[in-house]
Design an enzyme around this catalytic site. Sequence first.
Site, mmCIF file in Angstrom:
data_model
loop_
_atom_site.group_PDB
_atom_site.id
_atom_site.type_symbol
_atom_site.label_atom_id
_atom_site.label_comp_id
_atom_site.label_asym_id
_atom_site.label_seq_id
_atom_site.Cartn_x
_atom_site.Cartn_y
_atom_site.Cartn_z
ATOM 1 N N GLU A 45 -1.579 10.276 -7.908
ATOM 2 C CA GLU A 45 -0.725 9.310 -7.866
ATOM 3 C C GLU A 45 -0.825 8.264 -8.935
ATOM 4 O O GLU A 45 -1.075 7.240 -8.855
ATOM 5 C CB GLU A 45 -0.355 8.594 -6.522
ATOM 6 C CG GLU A 45 -0.225 9.499 -5.396
ATOM 7 C CD GLU A 45 0.057 8.701 -4.128
ATOM 8 O OE1 GLU A 45 0.248 7.754 -3.949
ATOM 9 O OE2 GLU A 45 -0.021 9.554 -3.059
ATOM 10 N N GLU A 68 -4.150 9.746 3.885
ATOM 11 C CA GLU A 68 -4.987 8.397 4.171
ATOM 12 C C GLU A 68 -5.140 8.544 5.511
ATOM 13 O O GLU A 68 -4.808 7.671 6.274
ATOM 14 C CB GLU A 68 -3.725 7.541 4.297
ATOM 15 C CG GLU A 68 -3.229 7.519 2.512
ATOM 16 C CD GLU A 68 -2.446 6.574 2.240
ATOM 17 O OE1 GLU A 68 -1.504 5.751 3.136
ATOM 18 O OE2 GLU A 68 -1.580 6.384 0.951
HETATM 19 C C1 HAH Z 1 0.559 5.789 -1.714
HETATM 20 N N1 HAH Z 1 0.176 5.023 -0.577
HETATM 21 C C2 HAH Z 1 1.348 6.922 -0.992
HETATM 22 O O1 HAH Z 1 0.621 8.077 -0.633
HETATM 23 C C3 HAH Z 1 2.658 7.397 -1.556
HETATM 24 O O2 HAH Z 1 3.489 8.180 -0.750
HETATM 25 C C4 HAH Z 1 3.433 6.231 -1.627
HETATM 26 O O3 HAH Z 1 4.653 6.658 -2.261
HETATM 27 C C5 HAH Z 1 2.889 5.068 -2.656
HETATM 28 C C6 HAH Z 1 1.406 5.139 -2.446
HETATM 29 C C7 HAH Z 1 -0.719 3.796 -1.224
HETATM 30 C C8 HAH Z 1 -0.901 2.751 -0.327
HETATM 31 C C9 HAH Z 1 0.099 2.422 0.448
HETATM 32 O O4 HAH Z 1 1.238 2.902 0.491
HETATM 33 C C10 HAH Z 1 -0.152 1.451 1.480
HETATM 34 C C11 HAH Z 1 -1.258 0.678 1.415
HETATM 35 C C12 HAH Z 1 -2.261 1.088 0.487
HETATM 36 C C13 HAH Z 1 -2.088 2.142 -0.207
#
Ligand code: HAH
Length: 338
Positions: A244, A137
């Site tokens: 994911e 990200e």
């Molecule tokens: C993901 N982010 C992460 O890669 C993962 O490690 C986590 O457990 C869940 C989702 C998505 C995300 C976020 O955490 C916050 C804002 C937008 C998207």
Amino acid sequence: MNHIYRNIPSLGERYRPYFRIGAAVNAKSLHTHRDLLVKHFHSVTAENEMKWEEIHPEDRRYEFAKADALVEFARNCGMYVRGHTLVWHNQTPASVFLDDLGQPAAASVIERRLEEHVATVLDRYKNDIGCWDVVNEAVVDNDTGFLRESRWLQALGDEYIAKAFRIAHQVAPGALLFYNDYNETKPDKSERIYKLVAGLLDQGVPIHGIGMQGHWMLDDPALGEIERAIDRYASLGVRLHITELDVSVYGNVHGTGGQSKAMLPYDDVLARRLAKRYGDLFSLLRDRADVIESVTFWGIADDDTWRDNFPVRGRKDWPLLFDVNHDAKLAFWSVVEF
Ligand code: HAH
């Protein structure tokens, strides 16, 4: 435990000709969801157990026990492991960026910590983890720039990304290295991801793939948008993993857009809409199986999903193929029957 799932086909077997099927697991679900895991999935990802704050909570203190247990489980079951994740702006201790007095640390100190973290974790699992989400990200969501103003960027500039990949490759030359992100199909954000990865490849940085998170909804993103993003990324010649996947039943569920805080009843109508959506998604993914190497769900069954708390805390969601009792949902059948 119910008996029904014992007689259903294996998702993983059904998809063997197409791509690997994976699931995010945690220290508990390895045990509570063991039967489903072993029967239907080829690979596991640690939902949280390999993130910086969990595996390396303090300078010079590593907590490997949960990650080790996961890796051992995978070894015993002959499963592949996707490592997640080394360098991210979330779930990273604030102390990584501070000195002993609690003041912002010098760039050289932060850089050394980054190198040490990546090298230590990669070295420990170099024989067990096939691929890593090295950087997670790193680009902005909206058209207001390019790279996210994270503490990594603030301290080390753009170079932190290339650096992380280089160290990872040096320590574990056999591991496949990925850049992973969400909203990865949105036209403007996917261009930024494309540009980032293209730039890294141009500089000769060892990056082997793009992880498309796939936190999707019933009506969004549109299939055409997903297809476009897959083709665009594939044109870089890198491997693609859906890393994911889950489909929230919220979002544009009533065509209104936005997020309602109200919980929906999971009724037949919703079950059928989710099944239709999953059927359409997997039909597209099968069409692109030449470039997609793996599809990982972010969870196993609806009794343990981060979606219950994101983006609305405490709102039950039903985003996976197995229900809260571990039975196959209609969506499961739309994915395996084609
Ligand atoms: C993901 N982010 C992460 O890669 C993962 O490690 C986590 O457990 C869940 C989702 C998505 C995300 C976020 O955490 C916050 C804002 C937008 C998207």
